[in-house]
Design a protein around this motif. Structure first.
Motif, PDB file in Angstrom:
ATOM      1  N   ALA A 132     -11.770  -7.550   6.369  1.00 43.63           N
ATOM      2  CA  ALA A 132     -11.017  -8.505   5.555  1.00 43.63           C
ATOM      3  C   ALA A 132      -9.687  -7.870   5.168  1.00 43.63           C
ATOM      4  N   VAL A 133      -8.633  -8.680   5.233  1.00 44.36           N
ATOM      5  CA  VAL A 133      -7.305  -8.242   4.810  1.00 44.36           C
ATOM      6  C   VAL A 133      -6.749  -9.306   3.874  1.00 44.36           C
ATOM      7  N   LEU A 134      -6.388  -8.887   2.663  1.00 43.30           N
ATOM      8  CA  LEU A 134      -5.842  -9.798   1.660  1.00 43.30           C
ATOM      9  C   LEU A 134      -4.477  -9.270   1.256  1.00 43.30           C
ATOM     10  N   ARG A 135      -3.454 -10.093   1.399  1.00 46.66           N
ATOM     11  CA  ARG A 135      -2.089  -9.641   1.094  1.00 46.66           C
ATOM     12  C   ARG A 135      -1.457 -10.539   0.038  1.00 46.66           C
ATOM     13  N   ASN A 136      -0.667  -9.892  -0.828  1.00 47.35           N
ATOM     14  CA  ASN A 136       0.240 -10.615  -1.698  1.00 47.35           C
ATOM     15  C   ASN A 136       1.605  -9.951  -1.606  1.00 47.35           C
ATOM     16  N   ALA A 137       2.532 -10.319  -2.462  1.00 48.82           N
ATOM     17  CA  ALA A 137       3.892  -9.801  -2.342  1.00 48.82           C
ATOM     18  C   ALA A 137       3.990  -8.319  -2.651  1.00 48.82           C
ATOM     19  N   ASP A 138       2.983  -7.781  -3.368  1.00 51.26           N
ATOM     20  CA  ASP A 138       3.089  -6.404  -3.836  1.00 51.26           C
ATOM     21  C   ASP A 138       2.089  -5.433  -3.231  1.00 51.26           C
ATOM     22  N   ALA A 139       1.052  -5.938  -2.570  1.00 50.15           N
ATOM     23  CA  ALA A 139      -0.011  -5.043  -2.106  1.00 50.15           C
ATOM     24  C   ALA A 139      -0.810  -5.701  -1.006  1.00 50.15           C
ATOM     25  N   GLN A 140      -1.590  -4.882  -0.309  1.00 42.53           N
ATOM     26  CA  GLN A 140      -2.567  -5.377   0.650  1.00 42.53           C
ATOM     27  C   GLN A 140      -3.895  -4.668   0.373  1.00 42.53           C
ATOM     28  N   ALA A 141      -4.961  -5.451   0.326  1.00 39.92           N
ATOM     29  CA  ALA A 141      -6.305  -4.920   0.125  1.00 39.92           C
ATOM     30  C   ALA A 141      -7.073  -5.115   1.423  1.00 39.92           C
ATOM     31  N   VAL A 142      -7.693  -4.036   1.900  1.00 38.49           N
ATOM     32  CA  VAL A 142      -8.387  -4.083   3.182  1.00 38.49           C
ATOM     33  C   VAL A 142      -9.826  -3.630   2.985  1.00 38.49           C
ATOM     34  N   GLY A 143     -10.760  -4.460   3.442  1.00 37.73           N
ATOM     35  CA  GLY A 143     -12.168  -4.113   3.398  1.00 37.73           C
ATOM     36  C   GLY A 143     -12.618  -3.595   4.749  1.00 37.73           C
ATOM     37  N   PHE A 144     -13.021  -2.330   4.808  1.00 40.82           N
ATOM     38  CA  PHE A 144     -13.443  -1.693   6.058  1.00 40.82           C
ATOM     39  C   PHE A 144     -14.966  -1.603   6.116  1.00 40.82           C
ATOM     40  N   GLN A 145     -15.525  -1.890   7.284  1.00 38.62           N
ATOM     41  CA  GLN A 145     -16.949  -1.708   7.574  1.00 38.62           C
ATOM     42  C   GLN A 145     -17.846  -2.334   6.499  1.00 38.62           C
TER      43      GLN A 145
END
Length: 258
Positions: free
Chosen positions: A90-103
């Motif tokens: 999963a990859v979630l992006r906004n204007a200031d950051a990106q959150a990535v869920g691995f495995q």
């Protein structure tokens, strides 16, 4: 497997990066949700529920469970990931950051009103605002013949304790992991479990001994063959679980735990 305190910390990191901001891009890399697009939705809340993570965006819940190897990491926009892209779920992006869920062991996107389908079976959350020790005790007491370590690990009884805490609690209470739950002072075990996981929820290293030095932080967990910190007897290990598929390695001192 990450325990409730680890997931609590992950929720706080994600909260700081995502909550109150609008998602500009979402990428769910599992077939069932590959076409789901939550861009334009505002991230309202990120919470932990036992070992589960729940992200509330608009009318949806992004539900994940780390299982054995999963992790959520936060990066600045455009930053290089520390893990290969094929591990991203999963990859979630906004204007200031990106959150990535691995495995991630579990990843699903549900209408928020169906959230209970994912976590409704869980017992009281040790780190939740609605923690209910009496309800946890009632659930634990319902199956008196179950080994106490197995009962403490059952997320339907109380949510958040994993194998580290189950083993350490048994040592601190002076009982073998195989001891029947019905012959155990469950109220004392529940109270100690709540105090331990609360004390650790903001620590980078989980500590049950009071000694924050790495390698000195547990009494028995992961210490097979090493001397007991109290009596010097070599720590032993065995497998224990409700079924063969759920067996976990347990650690104990044969002298201090009876």
């Amino acid at each position: 497997m990450p325990e409730g305190d680890t997931v609590y910390q992950a929720a706080r990191r994600l909260e700081r990066a995502l909550v109150g901001r609008v998602l500009t891009e979402t990428d769910f890399r599992v077939p069932a949700y590959a076409t789901v697009d939550l861009s334009g939705e505002r991230m309202d809340e990120v919470v932990s529920r036992g070992k589960h993570l729940l992200m509330h965006a608009g009318g949806f819940t992004i539900h994940s469970h780390l299982k054995m190897e999963g992790t959520w990491e936060v990066y600045p926009p455009g930053a290089r990931w520390r893990h290969p892209g094929y591990q991203a779920r999963a990859v979630l992006r906004n204007a200031d950051a990106q959150a990535v869920g691995f495995q991630l062991g579990v990843l699903e996107v549900l209408p928020r009103e169906r959230e209970d389908e994912a976590v409704g079976h869980l017992g009281p959350d040790l780190l939740g605002p609605d923690w209910d020790a009496e309800e946890a005790l009632r659930r634990l007491s319902a199956h008196p013949d179950v080994p106490v370590a197995v009962a403490l690990l059952d997320q339907r009884n109380l949510a958040g304790l994993g194998n580290v805490y189950a083993n350490e609690l048994c040592f601190l209470r002076g009982i073998l992991p195989t001891h029947p739950a019905g012959d155990t002072d469950l109220a004392a075990a529940v109270d100690l479990g709540h105090r331990l996981i609360t004390a650790n929820r903001d620590r980078p290293l989980r500590v049950t001994t009071g000694d924050t030095r790495r390698g000195r932080n547990t009494w028995v967990y992961g210490r097979r063959g090493q001397p007991c910190r109290r009596c010097g007897t070599p720590i032993r290990s065995a497998s224990l679980g409700r079924t063969e598929l759920e067996e976990r390695v347990t650690y104990f001192c044969p002298v201090c735990q009876t």
